[in-house]
Structures are given as C-alpha cells and as structure tokens.
Design a protein around this motif. Structure first.
Motif, PDB file in Angstrom:
ATOM      1  N   LEU A  93       0.799  -1.224  -0.133  1.00  0.00           N
ATOM      2  CA  LEU A  93      -0.026  -0.122  -0.172  1.00  0.00           C
ATOM      3  C   LEU A  93       0.976   1.358   0.139  1.00  0.00           C
ATOM      4  O   LEU A  93       1.891   1.356   0.798  1.00  0.00           O
ATOM      5  N   THR A  94       0.385   2.298  -0.846  1.00  0.00           N
ATOM      6  CA  THR A  94       0.916   3.600  -0.470  1.00  0.00           C
ATOM      7  C   THR A  94       0.368   4.423   0.612  1.00  0.00           C
ATOM      8  O   THR A  94      -1.055   4.140   0.824  1.00  0.00           O
ATOM      9  N   GLU A  95       0.787   5.584   0.678  1.00  0.00           N
ATOM     10  CA  GLU A  95       0.198   6.582   1.745  1.00  0.00           C
ATOM     11  C   GLU A  95      -1.115   6.995   0.983  1.00  0.00           C
ATOM     12  O   GLU A  95      -2.102   6.825   1.824  1.00  0.00           O
ATOM     13  N   ARG A  96      -1.177   7.048  -0.086  1.00  0.00           N
ATOM     14  CA  ARG A  96      -2.682   7.681  -0.680  1.00  0.00           C
ATOM     15  C   ARG A  96      -3.463   6.443  -0.441  1.00  0.00           C
ATOM     16  O   ARG A  96      -4.828   6.753  -0.061  1.00  0.00           O
ATOM     17  N   GLU A  97      -3.167   5.277  -0.652  1.00  0.00           N
ATOM     18  CA  GLU A  97      -3.939   4.090  -0.724  1.00  0.00           C
ATOM     19  C   GLU A  97      -4.697   3.902   0.778  1.00  0.00           C
ATOM     20  O   GLU A  97      -5.528   3.529   0.988  1.00  0.00           O
ATOM     21  N   LEU A  98      -3.671   4.165   1.518  1.00  0.00           N
ATOM     22  CA  LEU A  98      -3.855   3.887   3.054  1.00  0.00           C
ATOM     23  C   LEU A  98      -5.137   4.811   3.706  1.00  0.00           C
ATOM     24  O   LEU A  98      -5.929   4.351   4.313  1.00  0.00           O
ATOM     25  N   GLY A  99      -5.111   6.008   2.903  1.00  0.00           N
ATOM     26  CA  GLY A  99      -6.275   6.896   3.304  1.00  0.00           C
ATOM     27  C   GLY A  99      -7.587   6.834   2.731  1.00  0.00           C
ATOM     28  O   GLY A  99      -8.550   7.809   2.892  1.00  0.00           O
ATOM     29  N   GLU A 100      -7.524   6.001   1.540  1.00  0.00           N
ATOM     30  CA  GLU A 100      -8.552   5.741   0.583  1.00  0.00           C
ATOM     31  C   GLU A 100      -9.613   5.270   1.490  1.00  0.00           C
ATOM     32  O   GLU A 100      -9.633   4.305   1.962  1.00  0.00           O
ATOM     33  N   ALA A 113     -18.156   2.709   6.475  1.00  0.00           N
ATOM     34  CA  ALA A 113     -17.057   3.480   5.633  1.00  0.00           C
ATOM     35  C   ALA A 113     -15.865   3.625   6.637  1.00  0.00           C
ATOM     36  O   ALA A 113     -16.125   4.308   7.746  1.00  0.00           O
ATOM     37  N   MET A 114     -14.735   3.147   5.950  1.00  0.00           N
ATOM     38  CA  MET A 114     -13.382   3.088   6.774  1.00  0.00           C
ATOM     39  C   MET A 114     -12.319   3.253   5.727  1.00  0.00           C
ATOM     40  O   MET A 114     -12.600   2.576   4.475  1.00  0.00           O
ATOM     41  N   THR A 115     -11.270   3.955   6.230  1.00  0.00           N
ATOM     42  CA  THR A 115     -10.144   4.083   5.283  1.00  0.00           C
ATOM     43  C   THR A 115      -9.659   2.674   5.359  1.00  0.00           C
ATOM     44  O   THR A 115      -9.839   1.900   6.381  1.00  0.00           O
ATOM     45  N   ARG A 116      -8.590   2.344   4.457  1.00  0.00           N
ATOM     46  CA  ARG A 116      -7.895   1.251   4.394  1.00  0.00           C
ATOM     47  C   ARG A 116      -6.995   1.217   5.620  1.00  0.00           C
ATOM     48  O   ARG A 116      -6.938   0.003   6.185  1.00  0.00           O
TER      49      ARG A 116
END
Length: 161
Positions: A93-100, A113-116
């Motif tokens: 995972l990238t930082e951006r993906e973690l916050g998705e 609804a939760m972030t990764r």
C-alpha cells in the motif's frame, strides 16, 4: 509492522492451543463463542470479511462466525494464509491508498465506511481482543498463555531482526 505483529501473535496463540490435550480446545466454556477454536474462527471470519472489503468484493458471509467449528489444524492453515495475505497487502500500500475511504455493508446490516488504514488497524485490534479471550480460556484449562503483546513482539522479533 502491525500485520507482522498479528501473524506472530497468532502463531504463539495457535501453538499454545494446539499443544492442549485432546478435546480441551473444543471444551464448552462460558464465553461468547463457546470454546477456543470457535473464538479463533470468529477472528478468521472477520479477517476474511475485511479482506473482501479491502478488495471491494463480496464476502458471502451472513454472520460474524460460521455455524460449524472447523478443525483446529485446518483453521490454523487458513489463518497462516490469511496473515500472509495481510502482510503482503499492507507492504504494497501507498500512503494515498492507506487513506482511501471504502464503503461497505456491515454483516448485521447498515452502511459502513473506513479507510484502508482504519480497516487494517481494526483487524489487528480485533484479533488482539479475541486472543485475550483465548488466553483466559487457556488459564481455565490450566495451560500457560504466552506473552503475545506488541512490546514483546517489538523487542523479541521486529527490532531483533
């Protein structure tokens, strides 16, 4: 690091449960899921549900545990594969993906609804919570419950390697 911690803690817990005398892990106990193996199965089911959420896929579960209790060795093999999946997934995972933000439906109904990142933290915390129940059942069975908390992992495994 947390996915690796979860896999390590699962290994220690399963080792303790698997070393019990025959029938002890399935002995009925006054706990939410009835015995050690069914409690550990619940953790696996939730891991599988959140794996599906992370993949934006349907999971097919209608409850937070299965009706039948799997054989301990079968469950342990499935948990090892699941833990390896989470370690690989988290590593990629990238930082951006973690916050998705991911939207999903709870098994019991209702929207979630939760972030990764929040989902990964949830599966780690959830496993820790229920391993605590198993630790209590190990004490009831007059068996030692190994130390499997995060500081021990950091000292003995993560920072030692």
């Amino acid at each position: 690091m947390l996915a690796r911690y979860k896999a390590w803690a699962n290994g220690i817990t399963y080792s303790a449960v698997r070393s019990l005398p025959d029938g002890e892990a399935l002995r009925p106990r006054p706990t939410r899921f009835g015995n050690m193996v069914h409690t550990l199965n619940h953790v696996y089911v939730i891991d599988d549900i959140f794996k599906a959420h992370l993949q934006r896929a349907k999971h097919g579960y209608t409850a937070r545990n299965t009706q039948d209790t799997p054989a301990l060795d079968d469950l342990w093999r499935a948990v090892q594969a699941m833990d390896a999946w989470y370690v690989d997934y988290a590593d990629a995972l990238t930082e951006r993906e973690l916050g998705e933000m991911i939207h999903f439906e709870f098994v019991g109904g209702g929207d979630g609804a939760m972030t990764r990142e929040e989902m990964l933290l949830h599966i780690v915390n959830h496993g820790t919570y229920h391993r605590g129940f198993v630790a209590d059942m190990l004490y009831q069975a007059r068996a030692a419950s190994p130390a499997n908390d995060l500081p021990v992992f950091l000292r003995d495994v993560y920072r030692a390697s």
